[in-house]
Design an enzyme around this catalytic site. Structure first.
Site, PDB file in Angstrom:
ATOM      1  NE  ARG A 165      -3.994   1.963   2.234  1.00 17.44           N
ATOM      2  CZ  ARG A 165      -4.287   2.790   3.241  1.00 17.44           C
ATOM      3  NH1 ARG A 165      -3.637   2.700   4.382  1.00 17.44           N
ATOM      4  NH2 ARG A 165      -5.235   3.691   3.103  1.00 17.44           N
ATOM      5  CG  ASN A 203      -1.143   8.794   3.269  1.00 18.62           C
ATOM      6  OD1 ASN A 203      -1.683   7.851   2.684  1.00 18.62           O
ATOM      7  ND2 ASN A 203      -0.431   9.714   2.639  1.00 18.62           N
ATOM      8  N   PRO A 229      -7.770   7.768  -4.000  1.00 24.31           N
ATOM      9  CG  PRO A 229      -7.528   6.128  -5.651  1.00 24.31           C
ATOM     10  CD  PRO A 229      -6.748   7.111  -4.831  1.00 24.31           C
ATOM     11  CG  ASP A 274      -5.261 -16.081  -2.091  1.00 25.21           C
ATOM     12  OD1 ASP A 274      -5.827 -14.975  -1.998  1.00 25.21           O
ATOM     13  OD2 ASP A 274      -5.380 -16.961  -1.218  1.00 25.21           O
ATOM     14  CB  SER A 305       6.674  12.560  -2.365  1.00 22.96           C
ATOM     15  OG  SER A 305       5.555  11.863  -2.870  1.00 22.96           O
ATOM     16  CG  ASP A 331      -8.981 -13.016   1.559  1.00 20.45           C
ATOM     17  OD1 ASP A 331      -9.955 -13.655   2.020  1.00 20.45           O
ATOM     18  OD2 ASP A 331      -8.113 -13.541   0.839  1.00 20.45           O
ATOM     19  CB  VAL A 359       0.818  11.454  -3.799  1.00 15.62           C
ATOM     20  CG1 VAL A 359       1.008  12.899  -3.372  1.00 15.62           C
ATOM     21  CG2 VAL A 359      -0.556  10.937  -3.356  1.00 15.62           C
ATOM     22  CG  HIS A 376      -1.393   5.472  -0.207  1.00 17.07           C
ATOM     23  ND1 HIS A 376      -2.036   5.917   0.919  1.00 17.07           N
ATOM     24  CD2 HIS A 376      -2.281   4.664  -0.832  1.00 17.07           C
ATOM     25  CE1 HIS A 376      -3.259   5.393   0.980  1.00 17.07           C
ATOM     26  NE2 HIS A 376      -3.420   4.623  -0.084  1.00 17.07           N
ATOM     27  CG  ASP A 377       6.253   6.933  -3.454  1.00 13.44           C
ATOM     28  OD1 ASP A 377       6.163   8.176  -3.387  1.00 13.44           O
ATOM     29  OD2 ASP A 377       7.289   6.347  -3.823  1.00 13.44           O
ATOM     30  CG  HIS A 432      -8.126  -3.931  -1.138  1.00 10.37           C
ATOM     31  ND1 HIS A 432      -9.133  -3.035  -1.407  1.00 10.37           N
ATOM     32  CD2 HIS A 432      -7.021  -3.178  -0.889  1.00 10.37           C
ATOM     33  CE1 HIS A 432      -8.662  -1.794  -1.324  1.00 10.37           C
ATOM     34  NE2 HIS A 432      -7.382  -1.853  -1.011  1.00 10.37           N
ATOM     35  CB  THR A 433      -5.895 -10.821  -2.074  1.00  7.81           C
ATOM     36  OG1 THR A 433      -6.037 -12.187  -1.721  1.00  7.81           O
ATOM     37  CG2 THR A 433      -4.414 -10.545  -2.326  1.00  7.81           C
TER      38      THR A 433
HETATM   39  C1  HEM Z   1      -9.103   1.300  -5.960  1.00  9.29           C
HETATM   40  C2  HEM Z   1      -9.094   2.190  -4.998  1.00  9.29           C
HETATM   41  C3  HEM Z   1      -8.665   1.889  -3.598  1.00  9.29           C
HETATM   42  C4  HEM Z   1      -9.302   2.255  -2.467  1.00  9.29           C
HETATM   43  C5  HEM Z   1     -10.577   3.065  -2.383  1.00  9.29           C
HETATM   44  C6  HEM Z   1      -8.556   1.718  -1.360  1.00  9.29           C
HETATM   45  C7  HEM Z   1      -8.895   1.902  -0.031  1.00  9.29           C
HETATM   46  C8  HEM Z   1      -8.273   1.282   1.027  1.00  9.29           C
HETATM   47  C9  HEM Z   1      -8.652   1.427   2.397  1.00  9.29           C
HETATM   48  C10 HEM Z   1      -9.779   2.330   2.911  1.00  9.29           C
HETATM   49  C11 HEM Z   1      -7.844   0.638   3.141  1.00  9.29           C
HETATM   50  C12 HEM Z   1      -7.867   0.468   4.661  1.00  9.29           C
HETATM   51  C13 HEM Z   1      -7.037   1.573   5.300  1.00  9.29           C
HETATM   52  C14 HEM Z   1      -7.246   1.678   6.793  1.00  9.29           C
HETATM   53  O1  HEM Z   1      -8.262   1.220   7.288  1.00  9.29           O
HETATM   54  O2  HEM Z   1      -6.372   2.248   7.485  1.00  9.29           O
HETATM   55  C15 HEM Z   1      -6.945  -0.017   2.245  1.00  9.29           C
HETATM   56  C16 HEM Z   1      -5.986  -0.924   2.613  1.00  9.29           C
HETATM   57  C17 HEM Z   1      -5.105  -1.502   1.742  1.00  9.29           C
HETATM   58  N1  HEM Z   1      -4.953  -1.176   0.410  1.00  9.29           N
HETATM   59 FE1  HEM Z   1      -6.234  -0.132  -0.715  1.00  9.29          FE
HETATM   60  N2  HEM Z   1      -7.488   1.034  -1.832  1.00  9.29           N
HETATM   61  C18 HEM Z   1      -7.494   1.116  -3.191  1.00  9.29           C
HETATM   62  C19 HEM Z   1      -6.556   0.601  -4.053  1.00  9.29           C
HETATM   63  C20 HEM Z   1      -5.421  -0.075  -3.657  1.00  9.29           C
HETATM   64  C21 HEM Z   1      -4.318  -0.413  -4.511  1.00  9.29           C
HETATM   65  C22 HEM Z   1      -4.213  -0.031  -5.991  1.00  9.29           C
HETATM   66  C23 HEM Z   1      -3.424  -1.085  -3.747  1.00  9.29           C
HETATM   67  C24 HEM Z   1      -2.083  -1.654  -4.135  1.00  9.29           C
HETATM   68  C25 HEM Z   1      -1.774  -2.059  -5.349  1.00  9.29           C
HETATM   69  C26 HEM Z   1      -3.986  -1.191  -2.422  1.00  9.29           C
HETATM   70  C27 HEM Z   1      -3.421  -1.878  -1.369  1.00  9.29           C
HETATM   71  C28 HEM Z   1      -3.955  -1.939  -0.098  1.00  9.29           C
HETATM   72  C29 HEM Z   1      -3.458  -2.843   0.926  1.00  9.29           C
HETATM   73  C30 HEM Z   1      -2.402  -3.919   0.728  1.00  9.29           C
HETATM   74  C31 HEM Z   1      -4.166  -2.548   2.093  1.00  9.29           C
HETATM   75  C32 HEM Z   1      -3.966  -3.173   3.488  1.00  9.29           C
HETATM   76  C33 HEM Z   1      -2.860  -2.368   4.178  1.00  9.29           C
HETATM   77  C34 HEM Z   1      -2.496  -2.815   5.582  1.00  9.29           C
HETATM   78  O3  HEM Z   1      -3.004  -3.808   6.106  1.00  9.29           O
HETATM   79  O4  HEM Z   1      -1.638  -2.119   6.183  1.00  9.29           O
HETATM   80  N3  HEM Z   1      -5.175  -0.537  -2.394  1.00  9.29           N
HETATM   81  N4  HEM Z   1      -7.210   0.401   0.961  1.00  9.29           N
END
Ligand code: HEM
Ligand SMILES: *[C@@H]1O[C@H](CO)[C@@H](O)[C@H](O)[C@H]1NC(C)=O
Ligand SMILES: *[C@@H]1O[C@H](CO)[C@@H](O)[C@H](O)[C@H]1NC(C)=O
Ligand SMILES: *[C@@H]1O[C@H](CO)[C@@H](O)[C@H](O)[C@H]1NC(C)=O
Ligand SMILES: *[C@@H]1O[C@H](CO)[C@@H](O)[C@H](O)[C@H]1NC(C)=O
Ligand SMILES: *[C@@H]1O[C@H](CO)[C@@H](O)[C@H](O)[C@H]1NC(C)=O
Ligand SMILES: *[C@@H]1O[C@H](CO)[C@@H](O)[C@H](O)[C@H]1NC(C)=O
Length: 326
Positions: free
Chosen positions: A63, A95, A163, A254, A77, A246, A71, A67-68, A193-194
């Site tokens: 993640r 963030n 997003p 997966d 950054s 997941d 932005v 986020h890098d 988000h797997t």
């Molecule tokens: C499509 C739009 C996306 C939205 C709206 C979104 C939103 C979110 C949100 C709300 C969380 C939880 C954050 C929290 O509760 O603190 C999250 C977690 C996460 N996101 Fe996304 N995300 C998106 C796309 C992506 C992309 C493109 C990636 C990486 C390629 C990604 C990787 C992750 C990962 C791995 C987590 C878990 C992080 C952790 O456990 O520390 N997300 N995302």
């Protein structure tokens, strides 16, 4: 790098075409081969070590890269700390109290400063750490083109515009398109988000009074709904509790994310929306059936994301400490 010198000279360029990819100031797969030969070894060891300590950190590192890149481009950054004269991105809404993994990047950076001082950019470290995190979690491996340079600025405004899980899928798609990605990349990269976790406030609106209609989101499986209502009671003090993105294979990279979506078991509204939109639903269905299709496409989309707005050649710098500009 000499490349910047030749950049504007088409005469030089045409003569040097055969010499080196460096000449074009583009990312390339051999960038540190001579200057930091054990780069991958150092990154892999430290990511492995961090995952052995806490498996969630793999998701956090992926993640961080997202986020890098979204932005100011993939320029490190996101790693810059706030100071009295400098505003970073860490306290932007998406963030703050959410983005993790900074200490792992610091550890890798100090190991690399010992092995090959002032050579490897923080932006490349984040990119490689994300790849290793996915790979070590059972996901695909892909070669990472390198040579990103570190930015000297940050943009909190843009970080606030990342997003959001609350916005319509079309907004999210538009944000990806602005970055040079497309609607398929939205469906594919969301597969991240797997693994990893989300705080209750990021999906709680689906549990009790969805769309102010006094009911839960009809697109949420009833047994998952019950579990989530217990975990995230309808009161503010549950906002920061964590739920797995997941619930079936929580730490494994997966295609279970897509199999969950097909079962109405997506956690975020923006996740489940991918099945509700006929432009993304067919890819979701295909990924739910064909794990290798997902893993292959994910690798391709990751390389694409890793090229967003990169600085190369003599642009930016190679930071010595990822948290501050030199
Ligand atoms: C499509 C739009 C996306 C939205 C709206 C979104 C939103 C979110 C949100 C709300 C969380 C939880 C954050 C929290 O509760 O603190 C999250 C977690 C996460 N996101 Fe996304 N995300 C998106 C796309 C992506 C992309 C493109 C990636 C990486 C390629 C990604 C990787 C992750 C990962 C791995 C987590 C878990 C992080 C952790 O456990 O520390 N997300 N995302
Ligand atoms: C590369 O770095 C790793 C991690 O520090 C180390 O275990 C390994 O021995 C190194 N390999 C070489 C060839 O130096
Ligand atoms: C191990 O993980 C915990 C969180 O579970 C974290 O607070 C700690 O800093 C980590 N330690 C190391 C050495 O990475
Ligand atoms: C930061 O990003 C915003 C939104 O993308 C943009 O309008 C603004 O010009 C950027 N600010 C700087 C200082 O680059
Ligand atoms: C989805 O639901 C079906 C039918 O209820 C079940 O057989 C299957 O195991 C579920 N899949 C996942 C990934 O939970
Ligand atoms: C997709 O959905 C939109 C709006 O729901 C509808 O107008 C369109 O006809 C659908 N397209 C296909 C190919 O089903
Ligand atoms: C999904 O798979 C079907 C059947 O293999 C194929 O016709 C379709 O084009 C695929 N859809 C996408 C979006 O990849």
């Amino acid at each position: 790098m000499e490349c910047a010198i030749y950049k504007h000279s088409s005469l030089f360029l045409c003569c040097l075409v055969l010499l080196s990819p460096l000449v074009f100031c583009q990312l390339n797969y051999m960038f540190y081969d001579s200057t930091c030969p054990n780069l991958t070894g150092v990154v892999r060891y430290n990511v492995w070590s961090a995952i052995s300590n806490e498996s969630r950190i793999a998701a956090s590192l992926l993640r961080l890269h997202f986020h890098d890149c979204f932005v100011n481009g993939c320029d490190g950054s996101v790693l810059l700390d706030d100071t009295s004269t400098f505003t970073g991105e860490k306290n932007a809404l998406p963030n703050k109290n959410s983005l993790r993994g900074f200490e792992v990047i610091d550890t890798i950076k100090s190991a690399l400063e010992k092995a090959c001082p002032s050579t490897v950019s923080c932006a490349d470290i984040v990119t490689l750490a994300a790849r290793e995190a996915v790979y070590l979690s059972g996901g695909p491996f892909w070669p990472v083109p390198l040579g990103r340079r570190d930015g000297t600025t940050a943009n909190k405004t843009e970080a606030n515009n990342l997003p959001s899980p609350f916005e319509p899928l079309q907004n999210i798609i538009d944000k990806f398109i602005t970055k040079g990605l497309d609607i398929n990349d939205v469906a594919t990269l969301s597969g991240a988000h797997t693994f990893g976790f989300a705080q209750c406030f990021t999906f709680k609106s689906r549990l009790f009074n969805f769309g102010s209609k006094g009911k839960s989101d009809p697109a949420l499986d009833s047994s998952l709904l019950q579990t989530l209502q217990k975990l995230c009671p309808d009161q503010d003090d549950s906002d920061t509790k964590l739920a797995p993105l997941d619930p079936v294979t929580t730490n494994r990279f997966d295609n279970m994310y897509y199999r969950n979506l097909v079962n109405n078991s997506g956690l975020l509204q923006s996740d489940q929306a991918l099945l509700g939109d006929n432009r993304t639903a067919s890819l979701v269905l295909n990924y739910s059936k064909y794990p290798f299709l997902f893993l292959r496409d994910f690798a391709v989309s990751m390389e694409k994301m890793g090229r967003i707005g990169v600085l190369t050649g003599q642009e930016g710098e190679v930071r010595k400490n990822c948290r501050v500009v030199n």
